[in-house]
Design a protein around this motif. Sequence first.
Motif, PDB file in Angstrom:
ATOM      1  N   PHE A  67     -32.316  37.732   7.418  1.00 36.77           N
ATOM      2  CA  PHE A  67     -31.520  36.857   6.551  1.00 36.77           C
ATOM      3  C   PHE A  67     -30.382  36.236   7.331  1.00 36.77           C
ATOM      4  O   PHE A  67     -29.590  36.942   7.951  1.00 36.77           O
ATOM      5  CB  PHE A  67     -30.908  37.677   5.400  1.00 36.77           C
ATOM      6  CG  PHE A  67     -31.912  38.150   4.396  1.00 36.77           C
ATOM      7  CD1 PHE A  67     -32.698  39.265   4.659  1.00 36.77           C
ATOM      8  CD2 PHE A  67     -32.086  37.485   3.193  1.00 36.77           C
ATOM      9  CE1 PHE A  67     -33.640  39.706   3.740  1.00 36.77           C
ATOM     10  CE2 PHE A  67     -33.021  37.910   2.264  1.00 36.77           C
ATOM     11  CZ  PHE A  67     -33.801  39.023   2.538  1.00 36.77           C
ATOM     12  N   ASP A  68     -30.283  34.926   7.274  1.00 31.56           N
ATOM     13  CA  ASP A  68     -29.057  34.268   7.685  1.00 31.56           C
ATOM     14  C   ASP A  68     -27.913  34.761   6.784  1.00 31.56           C
ATOM     15  O   ASP A  68     -28.165  35.267   5.683  1.00 31.56           O
ATOM     16  CB  ASP A  68     -29.255  32.747   7.538  1.00 31.56           C
ATOM     17  CG  ASP A  68     -27.951  31.996   7.711  1.00 31.56           C
ATOM     18  OD1 ASP A  68     -27.334  32.134   8.781  1.00 31.56           O
ATOM     19  OD2 ASP A  68     -27.539  31.294   6.764  1.00 31.56           O
ATOM     20  N   THR A  72     -26.407  31.784   2.913  1.00 31.02           N
ATOM     21  CA  THR A  72     -27.633  32.464   2.487  1.00 31.02           C
ATOM     22  C   THR A  72     -27.301  33.755   1.739  1.00 31.02           C
ATOM     23  O   THR A  72     -27.859  34.029   0.686  1.00 31.02           O
ATOM     24  CB  THR A  72     -28.545  32.766   3.693  1.00 31.02           C
ATOM     25  OG1 THR A  72     -28.934  31.528   4.304  1.00 31.02           O
ATOM     26  CG2 THR A  72     -29.794  33.517   3.275  1.00 31.02           C
ATOM     27  N   MET A 169     -29.218  37.334  -4.134  1.00 34.84           N
ATOM     28  CA  MET A 169     -29.631  37.717  -2.789  1.00 34.84           C
ATOM     29  C   MET A 169     -29.431  39.213  -2.559  1.00 34.84           C
ATOM     30  O   MET A 169     -30.223  39.860  -1.871  1.00 34.84           O
ATOM     31  CB  MET A 169     -28.880  36.898  -1.743  1.00 34.84           C
ATOM     32  CG  MET A 169     -29.211  35.409  -1.784  1.00 34.84           C
ATOM     33  SD  MET A 169     -30.994  35.061  -1.666  1.00 34.84           S
ATOM     34  CE  MET A 169     -31.282  35.437   0.060  1.00 34.84           C
ATOM     35  N   SER A 187     -27.385  35.907  12.177  1.00 38.96           N
ATOM     36  CA  SER A 187     -26.376  34.891  11.869  1.00 38.96           C
ATOM     37  C   SER A 187     -25.868  34.192  13.122  1.00 38.96           C
ATOM     38  O   SER A 187     -25.802  34.796  14.193  1.00 38.96           O
ATOM     39  CB  SER A 187     -25.201  35.581  11.167  1.00 38.96           C
ATOM     40  OG  SER A 187     -24.109  34.707  11.048  1.00 38.96           O
ATOM     41  N   VAL A 258     -35.266  34.241   5.751  1.00 37.96           N
ATOM     42  CA  VAL A 258     -34.555  33.390   4.795  1.00 37.96           C
ATOM     43  C   VAL A 258     -33.354  32.733   5.455  1.00 37.96           C
ATOM     44  O   VAL A 258     -32.576  33.390   6.141  1.00 37.96           O
ATOM     45  CB  VAL A 258     -34.044  34.208   3.579  1.00 37.96           C
ATOM     46  CG1 VAL A 258     -33.541  33.267   2.479  1.00 37.96           C
ATOM     47  CG2 VAL A 258     -35.120  35.126   3.041  1.00 37.96           C
ATOM     48  N   GLY A 259     -33.199  31.437   5.245  1.00 38.15           N
ATOM     49  CA  GLY A 259     -32.048  30.708   5.755  1.00 38.15           C
ATOM     50  C   GLY A 259     -31.653  29.617   4.794  1.00 38.15           C
ATOM     51  O   GLY A 259     -32.185  29.520   3.682  1.00 38.15           O
ATOM     52  N   ASN A 260     -30.692  28.765   5.194  1.00 40.33           N
ATOM     53  CA  ASN A 260     -30.300  27.670   4.315  1.00 40.33           C
ATOM     54  C   ASN A 260     -29.946  26.388   5.060  1.00 40.33           C
ATOM     55  O   ASN A 260     -29.507  25.432   4.440  1.00 40.33           O
ATOM     56  CB  ASN A 260     -29.092  28.063   3.459  1.00 40.33           C
ATOM     57  CG  ASN A 260     -27.795  28.037   4.249  1.00 40.33           C
ATOM     58  OD1 ASN A 260     -27.681  28.752   5.249  1.00 40.33           O
ATOM     59  ND2 ASN A 260     -26.832  27.210   3.864  1.00 40.33           N
ATOM     60  N   ASP A 264     -31.358  27.481  10.951  1.00 40.80           N
ATOM     61  CA  ASP A 264     -32.354  28.517  10.691  1.00 40.80           C
ATOM     62  C   ASP A 264     -33.780  28.039  10.940  1.00 40.80           C
ATOM     63  O   ASP A 264     -34.738  28.809  10.776  1.00 40.80           O
ATOM     64  CB  ASP A 264     -32.241  28.993   9.230  1.00 40.80           C
ATOM     65  CG  ASP A 264     -30.864  29.538   8.907  1.00 40.80           C
ATOM     66  OD1 ASP A 264     -30.369  30.363   9.706  1.00 40.80           O
ATOM     67  OD2 ASP A 264     -30.271  29.126   7.888  1.00 40.80           O
ATOM     68  N   LEU A 282     -36.017  28.966   2.060  1.00 45.88           N
ATOM     69  CA  LEU A 282     -34.753  28.248   2.245  1.00 45.88           C
ATOM     70  C   LEU A 282     -33.961  28.274   0.943  1.00 45.88           C
ATOM     71  O   LEU A 282     -34.515  28.026  -0.130  1.00 45.88           O
ATOM     72  CB  LEU A 282     -35.016  26.784   2.599  1.00 45.88           C
ATOM     73  CG  LEU A 282     -35.368  26.439   4.038  1.00 45.88           C
ATOM     74  CD1 LEU A 282     -35.654  24.936   4.125  1.00 45.88           C
ATOM     75  CD2 LEU A 282     -34.262  26.837   5.006  1.00 45.88           C
ATOM     76  N   ILE A 283     -32.655  28.567   1.043  1.00 49.29           N
ATOM     77  CA  ILE A 283     -31.772  28.462  -0.116  1.00 49.29           C
ATOM     78  C   ILE A 283     -31.225  27.037  -0.124  1.00 49.29           C
ATOM     79  O   ILE A 283     -30.557  26.611   0.819  1.00 49.29           O
ATOM     80  CB  ILE A 283     -30.595  29.468  -0.005  1.00 49.29           C
ATOM     81  CG1 ILE A 283     -31.097  30.883   0.259  1.00 49.29           C
ATOM     82  CG2 ILE A 283     -29.709  29.387  -1.248  1.00 49.29           C
ATOM     83  CD1 ILE A 283     -31.964  31.455  -0.817  1.00 49.29           C
TER      84      ILE A 283
END
Lengths: 342, 342
Positions: A67-68, A72, A169, A187, A258-260, A264, A282-283
Amino acid sequence: MGKIKQVLFVLSAFILVNVSIAQEQNGETLATWNNSAAKSAIVNFVDRVTQRDSPDYVPPEQRIAVFDNDGTLWAEKPAYFQLLFAKDEVTRLAPEHPEWKTEQPFAAILNEDMVSLLAQGKGGIEKMIGATHANMTREEFNRVVTSWLNTARNPLTGKHYRDMIYQPMGELLNYLRAKGFKTFIVSGGGTDFIRVFSESLYGIPPEQVIGSRLKARYENDDGHPRVIATDEVEFVNDKEGKPIGISQAIGRRPIFAVGNSDGDLQMLEWTTAGKGPRFGMLIHHTDAKREWAYDRKSRVGHLDKALKAAKYHNWTVVDMAKDWSVVFPPAKRTTSKRGAQN
Amino acid sequence: MGKIKQVLFVLSAFILVNVSIAQEQNGETLATWNNSAAKSAIVNFVDRVTQRDSPDYVPPEQRIAVFDNDGTLWAEKPAYFQLLFAKDEVTRLAPEHPEWKTEQPFAAILNEDMVSLLAQGKGGIEKMIGATHANMTREEFNRVVTSWLNTARNPLTGKHYRDMIYQPMGELLNYLRAKGFKTFIVSGGGTDFIRVFSESLYGIPPEQVIGSRLKARYENDDGHPRVIATDEVEFVNDKEGKPIGISQAIGRRPIFAVGNSDGDLQMLEWTTAGKGPRFGMLIHHTDAKREWAYDRKSRVGHLDKALKAAKYHNWTVVDMAKDWSVVFPPAKRTTSKRGAQN
């Protein structure tokens, strides 16, 4: 084993089983995710890789989820929270540094002159990081960040930063862990910064945080051995740095990422290009009412290429406004004393 | 919950409890450790930090234990096994490289001319590592090392390298994990090399291996995203590199550290200088009969300063000849197919 001991064992085991069921009902159901395509995609994927009789079954040790962090797992406005921490630190430390009144980037920060600050670009930010993150042991840095987390507030929301994590999340992290996944933060932010709160905010221990880092040195000239962060940036864990950072720290390709933002893109590309079942997500910040709405025109959390790639690669795109019934945790939590590690 | 379901839960829970007791009897008793001071020191320390009512109780997330690999978890004669792997690889790849017949260090390796090879020092070793470890993805490197582990034999013992792990150390790893410790390898050897077998030989997943590493790059020019090891050494995880490597990868100071050479001195110093209960241990190779006897006069596994420090800091020194009833696992295990990760 004696009769009484047997009964006690059965009893305690029975209690444990019931506790874990209660947790399942509360934590494993993605309670604040609306019943939309995004939630179905997550649950379907997790079922596919965890059910023993599934042709896509993945053994637990390979269930790596990354996870980012900024944008995110928690918010990132008006700027990455770590930069806001550095800014607050410059103000706090200014009385010890009278020279900062005229020295850049400190003068710009102290005058709240964001235009001048931004004009200094990467060099200014590195100097600010050096003055607020370096020449300390981890123990010292932990104390500073913990104190900031317990007092500072976001200028846009007035909330404590720790209350600006995304509730859905947190539920997703819990759900994946309950299904045998090992969850990591990957990150562009500083590893040491995130490690201060990763365990208390996200349930992620410091050894599962991969971020950018300063070079460190070892000192033991006085019989007090210690590791000290220098002000030299050693590794930037962003863009193509993310797959490299994951590969070096974990040594396995994740199956869930998962990233946004465009930072990412490479992490998601690399994760989902692996053999077997893979999940990319993606968020998308679409919620101007409860949070902020931004993507390709934003400087922080810039999302353009990755959104196009999501279509091409069939990644799940979360529409915050539509897919989440809640954004931030509903009630303020009590002040946490955790975070200081030895 | 229905009555039958309840009974099933209780039954399955009871079975689980019994299984874990059986494991305790087999695996947690340090079976091949003789009843000497070293074993008592280990057990006393572990009891001190794990018993809830102990004033020195340490919560599970802080129970970090770090182990050197060469000479601590497996043998290291006539040379570090990774160098023997590189040597075997040079021989295997020589037909594709006719130029190696005259090019150093390859010519020396192919002529089994160890004197010339050693004369080339660090430069020669780096060239050998570059030719046998670089320009590959992790998946490709895993296949090569796995194949070598399944076939190659140590020139001194004729054993497969995987059968030259120390049985008592495997028991110690199991014992600590059963007591809630998280076990890490912290080696001067290559992270990627050790990760190939850390899970199958020691029960340590790749993300808990910290070692030296080559710089990596990310490529995606053809739609096949991959991380590739270059031939540039990025970090040497030895001596003062060990506390730095641990600090960057784990973000916590361990409470339990084991090594066998002066390369482990700083790791043990730093670990045992932390506040609260700490345990330092050195494996002293005293067993010329079942293994080898060496310390300060040895080039590989040189132990001098750390042995003096052990006295000063009250670290436990394991006398292999006296403290272990068995050195290597008694029976040859079957060929393992594990190690290849995606």
